[in-house]
Design an enzyme around this catalytic site. Sequence first.
Site, PDB file in Angstrom:
ATOM      1  N   GLY A  51      -4.952  -0.317  13.669  1.00  0.00           N
ATOM      2  CA  GLY A  51      -3.653  -0.226  14.343  1.00  0.00           C
ATOM      3  C   GLY A  51      -2.973  -1.577  14.484  1.00  0.00           C
TER       4      GLY A  51
ATOM      5  CB  THR B 179      -1.020  -3.555   9.956  1.00  0.00           C
ATOM      6  OG1 THR B 179      -2.204  -4.216   9.535  1.00  0.00           O
ATOM      7  CG2 THR B 179       0.116  -3.873   9.014  1.00  0.00           C
TER       8      THR B 179
ATOM      9  N   GLY C 249       0.768  -1.254   0.000  1.00  0.00           N
ATOM     10  CA  GLY C 249       0.000   0.000   0.000  1.00  0.00           C
ATOM     11  C   GLY C 249       0.790   1.289   0.000  1.00  0.00           C
TER      12      GLY C 249
ATOM     13  CG  PHE D 176     -12.294   0.697   2.131  1.00  0.00           C
ATOM     14  CD1 PHE D 176     -11.701   0.039   3.202  1.00  0.00           C
ATOM     15  CD2 PHE D 176     -11.813   0.441   0.854  1.00  0.00           C
ATOM     16  CE1 PHE D 176     -10.661  -0.860   3.008  1.00  0.00           C
ATOM     17  CE2 PHE D 176     -10.778  -0.453   0.646  1.00  0.00           C
ATOM     18  CZ  PHE D 176     -10.205  -1.107   1.724  1.00  0.00           C
TER      19      PHE D 176
ATOM     20  CG  ASP E  88      -8.697   0.745   9.396  1.00  0.00           C
ATOM     21  OD1 ASP E  88      -9.443   1.673   9.712  1.00  0.00           O
ATOM     22  OD2 ASP E  88      -9.134  -0.356   8.994  1.00  0.00           O
TER      23      ASP E  88
ATOM     24  NE  ARG F  66      -2.029  -2.946  -4.404  1.00  0.00           N
ATOM     25  CZ  ARG F  66      -2.163  -3.088  -3.090  1.00  0.00           C
ATOM     26  NH1 ARG F  66      -2.075  -2.050  -2.313  1.00  0.00           N
ATOM     27  NH2 ARG F  66      -2.397  -4.266  -2.569  1.00  0.00           N
TER      28      ARG F  66
ATOM     29  CD  GLU G 251       1.264   0.338   7.098  1.00  0.00           C
ATOM     30  OE1 GLU G 251       1.062   0.483   5.869  1.00  0.00           O
ATOM     31  OE2 GLU G 251       0.805  -0.618   7.717  1.00  0.00           O
ATOM     32  CG  ASP G 252      -1.471   1.540   3.243  1.00  0.00           C
ATOM     33  OD1 ASP G 252      -1.243   1.243   4.437  1.00  0.00           O
ATOM     34  OD2 ASP G 252      -2.102   0.784   2.470  1.00  0.00           O
TER      35      ASP G 252
HETATM   36  P1  IMP Z   1      -4.966  -1.976  10.260  1.00  0.00           P
HETATM   37  O1  IMP Z   1      -4.183  -3.177  10.649  1.00  0.00           O
HETATM   38  O2  IMP Z   1      -6.440  -2.167  10.512  1.00  0.00           O
HETATM   39  O3  IMP Z   1      -4.463  -0.686  10.877  1.00  0.00           O
HETATM   40  O4  IMP Z   1      -4.931  -1.869   8.717  1.00  0.00           O
HETATM   41  C1  IMP Z   1      -3.852  -1.498   8.025  1.00  0.00           C
HETATM   42  C2  IMP Z   1      -3.937  -1.952   6.595  1.00  0.00           C
HETATM   43  O5  IMP Z   1      -5.280  -2.197   6.161  1.00  0.00           O
HETATM   44  C3  IMP Z   1      -3.418  -0.855   5.728  1.00  0.00           C
HETATM   45  O6  IMP Z   1      -2.026  -0.934   5.622  1.00  0.00           O
HETATM   46  C4  IMP Z   1      -4.193  -1.076   4.454  1.00  0.00           C
HETATM   47  O7  IMP Z   1      -3.504  -1.988   3.645  1.00  0.00           O
HETATM   48  C5  IMP Z   1      -5.518  -1.664   4.888  1.00  0.00           C
HETATM   49  N1  IMP Z   1      -6.575  -0.619   4.970  1.00  0.00           N
HETATM   50  C6  IMP Z   1      -7.177  -0.136   6.061  1.00  0.00           C
HETATM   51  N2  IMP Z   1      -8.079   0.822   5.755  1.00  0.00           N
HETATM   52  C7  IMP Z   1      -8.031   0.950   4.403  1.00  0.00           C
HETATM   53  C8  IMP Z   1      -8.705   1.812   3.467  1.00  0.00           C
HETATM   54  O8  IMP Z   1      -9.542   2.671   3.784  1.00  0.00           O
HETATM   55  N3  IMP Z   1      -8.375   1.621   2.162  1.00  0.00           N
HETATM   56  C9  IMP Z   1      -7.455   0.712   1.734  1.00  0.00           C
HETATM   57  N4  IMP Z   1      -6.793  -0.083   2.586  1.00  0.00           N
HETATM   58  C10 IMP Z   1      -7.076   0.015   3.908  1.00  0.00           C
END
Ligand code: IMP
Length: 196
Positions: A120, A122, A59, A167, A118, A180, A114-115
Amino acid sequence: MTAEDSLATRSVMRDYPPASAVRTLYSPEAIAARVKELGRQISADYAGGPLVLICVLKGSFMFAADLVRAISLPVRIEFLGVQSYGSGTESTGAVQIIQDLTQPIENEDVLVVEDIVDTGLTIAYILSLLRARNTKSLRICALLDKPSRRRVEAVADYVGFTVEDKFIVGYGLDHAQEYRNLPGLVRVARDPAVIP
Ligand code: IMP
């Protein structure tokens, strides 16, 4: 490629996805301006460098590529491949490292790019993994931050844009590996999974 081919390619790209289905949240110009500011701030904070920048795949590939060009320090680039989602929009909570760094990062100033943060989950997993490698410092730069979605504590040191619980795709971010390549950060209306 002939001139006609390249024109045809451009017109295909313009129609994908149909303009009527796309709502732009941050235009390429707005992103570029914010990335420049982040680059200036990072260059000042790490004055002199060097810095190891870890691009979290897939991402953040586009963001990281632009960000390194906005940083005026000696930078080493590493890639960390993680998989945290299946094809849905909800985190499974399970994070898997599918590609590790190529060089040690011990005693280095490390910035994880990081992209989006969300839930947290990851970034918390990535930080626990990298902390064990005894870096000199460890910080996070996230293009997007969705604080309302947190399930575990995770604070990005640098944030491009703070967004609400929607999203978002484009500029490297996908839905089921699609979108992407869109140059802006957008919502795509034609896909009910993307716009709930
Ligand atoms: P987390 O572990 O929930 O914080 O999610 C992190 C990963 O989920 C990001 O690195 C993205 O790859 C994916 N992600 C979370 N929200 C979005 C979004 O709104 N669009 C695209 N990818 C997302």
